[in-house]
Design a protein around this motif. Sequence first.
Motif, mmCIF file in Angstrom:
data_model
loop_
_atom_site.group_PDB
_atom_site.id
_atom_site.type_symbol
_atom_site.label_atom_id
_atom_site.label_comp_id
_atom_site.label_asym_id
_atom_site.label_seq_id
_atom_site.Cartn_x
_atom_site.Cartn_y
_atom_site.Cartn_z
ATOM 1 N N ALA A 29 -29.795 -7.049 7.775
ATOM 2 C CA ALA A 29 -28.271 -7.250 7.841
ATOM 3 C C ALA A 29 -27.658 -5.825 8.640
ATOM 4 O O ALA A 29 -26.465 -5.315 7.952
ATOM 5 C CB ALA A 29 -27.817 -7.283 6.357
ATOM 6 N N LEU A 30 -27.655 -5.739 9.547
ATOM 7 C CA LEU A 30 -27.580 -4.680 10.581
ATOM 8 C C LEU A 30 -25.954 -4.636 10.848
ATOM 9 O O LEU A 30 -25.362 -3.556 11.173
ATOM 10 C CB LEU A 30 -28.238 -4.223 11.760
ATOM 11 N N GLU A 31 -25.324 -5.770 11.106
ATOM 12 C CA GLU A 31 -24.055 -5.870 11.419
ATOM 13 C C GLU A 31 -23.267 -5.301 10.305
ATOM 14 O O GLU A 31 -22.142 -4.558 10.726
ATOM 15 C CB GLU A 31 -23.803 -7.313 11.281
ATOM 16 N N GLU A 32 -23.265 -5.082 8.937
ATOM 17 C CA GLU A 32 -22.600 -4.384 8.029
ATOM 18 C C GLU A 32 -22.399 -2.985 8.197
ATOM 19 O O GLU A 32 -21.366 -2.365 8.007
ATOM 20 C CB GLU A 32 -22.954 -4.911 6.608
ATOM 21 N N LYS A 33 -23.665 -2.575 8.616
ATOM 22 C CA LYS A 33 -23.645 -1.084 8.852
ATOM 23 C C LYS A 33 -23.361 -0.579 10.023
ATOM 24 O O LYS A 33 -22.391 0.397 10.199
ATOM 25 C CB LYS A 33 -25.278 -0.484 8.771
ATOM 26 N N ILE A 34 -23.184 -1.291 10.871
ATOM 27 C CA ILE A 34 -22.639 -1.057 12.170
ATOM 28 C C ILE A 34 -21.142 -1.208 12.019
ATOM 29 O O ILE A 34 -20.256 -0.216 12.732
ATOM 30 C CB ILE A 34 -22.914 -2.068 13.509
ATOM 31 N N TYR A 35 -20.532 -2.085 11.487
ATOM 32 C CA TYR A 35 -19.201 -2.263 11.142
ATOM 33 C C TYR A 35 -18.554 -1.174 10.497
ATOM 34 O O TYR A 35 -17.368 -0.611 10.573
ATOM 35 C CB TYR A 35 -18.869 -3.561 10.494
ATOM 36 N N VAL A 36 -19.345 -0.749 9.213
ATOM 37 C CA VAL A 36 -18.820 0.565 8.856
ATOM 38 C C VAL A 36 -18.610 1.777 9.277
ATOM 39 O O VAL A 36 -17.574 2.426 9.227
ATOM 40 C CB VAL A 36 -19.737 0.904 7.507
ATOM 41 N N HIS A 37 -19.465 1.703 10.404
ATOM 42 C CA HIS A 37 -19.315 3.137 11.362
ATOM 43 C C HIS A 37 -18.171 2.632 12.343
ATOM 44 O O HIS A 37 -17.166 3.336 12.860
ATOM 45 C CB HIS A 37 -20.475 3.459 12.129
ATOM 46 N N LEU A 38 -18.056 1.435 12.919
ATOM 47 C CA LEU A 38 -17.340 0.963 14.169
ATOM 48 C C LEU A 38 -15.827 1.196 13.618
ATOM 49 O O LEU A 38 -14.863 1.723 14.471
ATOM 50 C CB LEU A 38 -17.755 -0.168 14.632
ATOM 51 N N LYS A 39 -15.476 0.785 12.468
ATOM 52 C CA LYS A 39 -13.990 0.772 12.108
ATOM 53 C C LYS A 39 -13.436 1.967 12.042
ATOM 54 O O LYS A 39 -12.291 2.371 12.013
ATOM 55 C CB LYS A 39 -14.006 -0.031 10.715
ATOM 56 N N LYS A 40 -14.092 2.999 11.950
ATOM 57 C CA LYS A 40 -13.760 4.374 11.957
ATOM 58 C C LYS A 40 -13.129 4.856 13.374
ATOM 59 O O LYS A 40 -12.269 5.628 13.434
ATOM 60 C CB LYS A 40 -14.945 5.407 11.697
ATOM 61 N N TYR A 41 -13.703 4.290 14.394
ATOM 62 C CA TYR A 41 -13.276 4.501 15.766
ATOM 63 C C TYR A 41 -12.680 3.526 16.583
ATOM 64 O O TYR A 41 -11.780 4.000 17.623
ATOM 65 C CB TYR A 41 -14.746 5.002 16.539
ATOM 66 N N ALA A 42 -12.736 2.355 16.340
ATOM 67 C CA ALA A 42 -12.201 1.104 17.214
ATOM 68 C C ALA A 42 -11.488 0.286 16.251
ATOM 69 O O ALA A 42 -11.471 0.056 15.210
ATOM 70 C CB ALA A 42 -13.364 0.911 17.815
ATOM 71 N N ASP A 43 -10.716 -0.723 17.058
ATOM 72 C CA ASP A 43 -9.919 -1.722 16.409
ATOM 73 C C ASP A 43 -10.409 -3.147 16.935
ATOM 74 O O ASP A 43 -9.744 -4.056 16.740
ATOM 75 C CB ASP A 43 -8.441 -1.625 16.521
ATOM 76 N N PHE A 44 -11.569 -3.259 17.377
ATOM 77 C CA PHE A 44 -12.062 -4.612 17.752
ATOM 78 C C PHE A 44 -13.255 -4.906 16.861
ATOM 79 O O PHE A 44 -13.794 -4.120 16.181
ATOM 80 C CB PHE A 44 -12.437 -4.519 19.133
ATOM 81 N N ASP A 45 -13.599 -6.060 16.857
ATOM 82 C CA ASP A 45 -14.580 -6.737 15.833
ATOM 83 C C ASP A 45 -15.763 -7.276 16.836
ATOM 84 O O ASP A 45 -15.513 -7.355 18.100
ATOM 85 C CB ASP A 45 -14.327 -7.758 15.161
ATOM 86 N N PHE A 46 -16.961 -7.578 16.156
ATOM 87 C CA PHE A 46 -18.091 -8.040 16.964
ATOM 88 C C PHE A 46 -19.001 -9.089 16.444
ATOM 89 O O PHE A 46 -18.594 -9.307 15.119
ATOM 90 C CB PHE A 46 -18.907 -7.019 17.465
ATOM 91 N N ARG A 47 -19.622 -9.752 16.909
ATOM 92 C CA ARG A 47 -20.415 -10.874 16.532
ATOM 93 C C ARG A 47 -21.742 -10.972 17.165
ATOM 94 O O ARG A 47 -21.781 -10.840 18.455
ATOM 95 C CB ARG A 47 -19.795 -12.173 16.388
ATOM 96 N N ILE A 48 -22.861 -10.913 16.638
ATOM 97 C CA ILE A 48 -24.113 -10.956 17.163
ATOM 98 C C ILE A 48 -24.848 -12.201 17.031
ATOM 99 O O ILE A 48 -24.899 -12.932 16.129
ATOM 100 C CB ILE A 48 -25.111 -9.904 16.571
ATOM 101 N N ASP A 49 -25.037 -13.130 18.404
ATOM 102 C CA ASP A 49 -25.733 -14.182 18.454
ATOM 103 C C ASP A 49 -27.415 -14.014 18.838
ATOM 104 O O ASP A 49 -27.753 -13.567 19.788
ATOM 105 C CB ASP A 49 -25.157 -15.212 19.750
ATOM 106 N N TYR A 50 -28.034 -14.151 17.560
ATOM 107 C CA TYR A 50 -29.624 -13.749 17.416
ATOM 108 C C TYR A 50 -30.011 -14.829 18.418
ATOM 109 O O TYR A 50 -31.374 -14.338 19.038
ATOM 110 C CB TYR A 50 -30.073 -13.651 16.168
#
Length: 400
Positions: A109-130
Motif C-alpha cells: 500500500a505504498l500509495e498511502e505513504k507517498i500521498y502523506v509526503h506529497l500533500k506537504k509539497y504539491a496540490d496534485f493527486d496521482f493514481r498508479i496503474d499496476y
Amino acid sequence: MNSIRNIKKFTTLSRLVTCLRNDLDSGANNFSLIYAYNGTGKTRLSMEFKEKGKIRRRGNNPTISRDTLYFNAFTEDLFRWDNDLASDTNRKLNLNSDSRFFSGFQELALEEKIYVHLKKYADFDFRIDYQNWAVSFSRIESVKDRGQTEPTTQIVDDIKVSRGEENLFIWCVFLAICELAIDQQEAYDWVKYIYIDDPISSLDENNVIALASDLAKLLRTCEDKIKVVISTHHGLFFNIMNNELKKHKHKCYFLYKNKHTNEYQLQSTGDTPFFYHVAMLKELKDASDANPCRLYTYHFNILRSIMEKTASFFGFEDFSSCVSGIENEALFSRALNLLSHGKYSVYEPQAMGLDNQQLFKNILDAFLQRYPFQLPNIGEVVQPTTSISPQTDTPQEIQT
C-alpha cells in the motif's frame, strides 16, 4: 595563524567508498554528509558505494544480494514520461517495473505513504496503474463558465506536471520506500545503507527547506538501524541537514578532486567554518543583493549558524564576538539572538519586512568586512587554500 587539517587522499572512488563504509561500520557515525561541487563525481560515488555492497553468488542458482537503497540521477531515470504525442490527452509517467526499487509497491500500500509526503509539497493527486506500471496525475481546478457568478471546481485528469513537481513525486516515492526499509518490511529488509545524492534538483528554495527538514525527521528514526550517506552541491540543503542532525552521530566532509593529480580528497570539516559555509555566504549575499530582495526570516538562522562556526574556529566563546567592536555591535547581537531563535518556516516561509531586510544586510556586510571570505562568482570553484586569521583579518595560506 596557519591551520593544519587532515586530508585523506584516494586514487580511486573504490578506495574512497571503502573508507566511508568502514567509518560507518565502526560505529563512529550514523550519518555522513558530503559537500562537493558539481563535476566532482558525486553520482559516480553513489553508484560505486552501491556496487561495493553487492555480493554475487554463483552456481546452479546465481543470485546477487545488495545492501544499499540509493537515490540519484539513475533513480530518476526509472521514471519516464509518455506525453501521448498522438492525441495529447493520455499523459502518464511510466515506471521501470524490472527494477528492484519497486519491490513491494502494490502489496505494501505504498500509495498511502507517498500521498502523506506529497500533500506537504504539491496540490496534485496521482493514481498508479499496476497492470501497465504507469502513474497518471490529476488536479482540482476552479472553472467559471459564462453566466456563472461563482466558479465551480472540477478534476482535470491525465495532466502533465512540471519538472519540479515530477521530481517532488519521485522524491516522495523514495521517502515512502525508505519508511518500508526502516520498518524492515520483507521487500526491503536487505537495506543496510541509504545513499542520497542531490535530491533537490529543480526545486525552489522554499521546497529545499521543507524537504531537508522532513528528510532529517525521517532519518532520525533509523539511527543505529540503517547507515546514511548524503552528498550534495547545494549549500542551503547541506547546512539544514547539518543543523538538523547535530545532536546525532554524524560527520561532515568536503570532497574535491585535484585536477593535477586526479586524486579524490576528503576533508572532515568538524565544527570549523569550512567551504560549504563559503557557499552559504554566497547564497546569503546573492539573496541580499537581489532586486527584488529574496531574503526570508530563516536567513537569520543561517547567518547565525555561520557566525557560530566562525567563532568556534577562532576559539571565541560566543558568535557575538564576530561583530564585537564594530558600530551597532549591541543591536546586531540582539537582533541575531531574537530573530534566529524561531524554527525554520518550513511550509510557509516568511519574507522579511523592509526594516529587517536592511538590518540583515547591515549585519552581513559588517561580518564580511571583518572576515573577507572570497565569495565565488556563479560557477566559480572555491579551492580549499585559504582561511582567515583573527589577528590580521586577512587570508592566510593553509599548510597541508
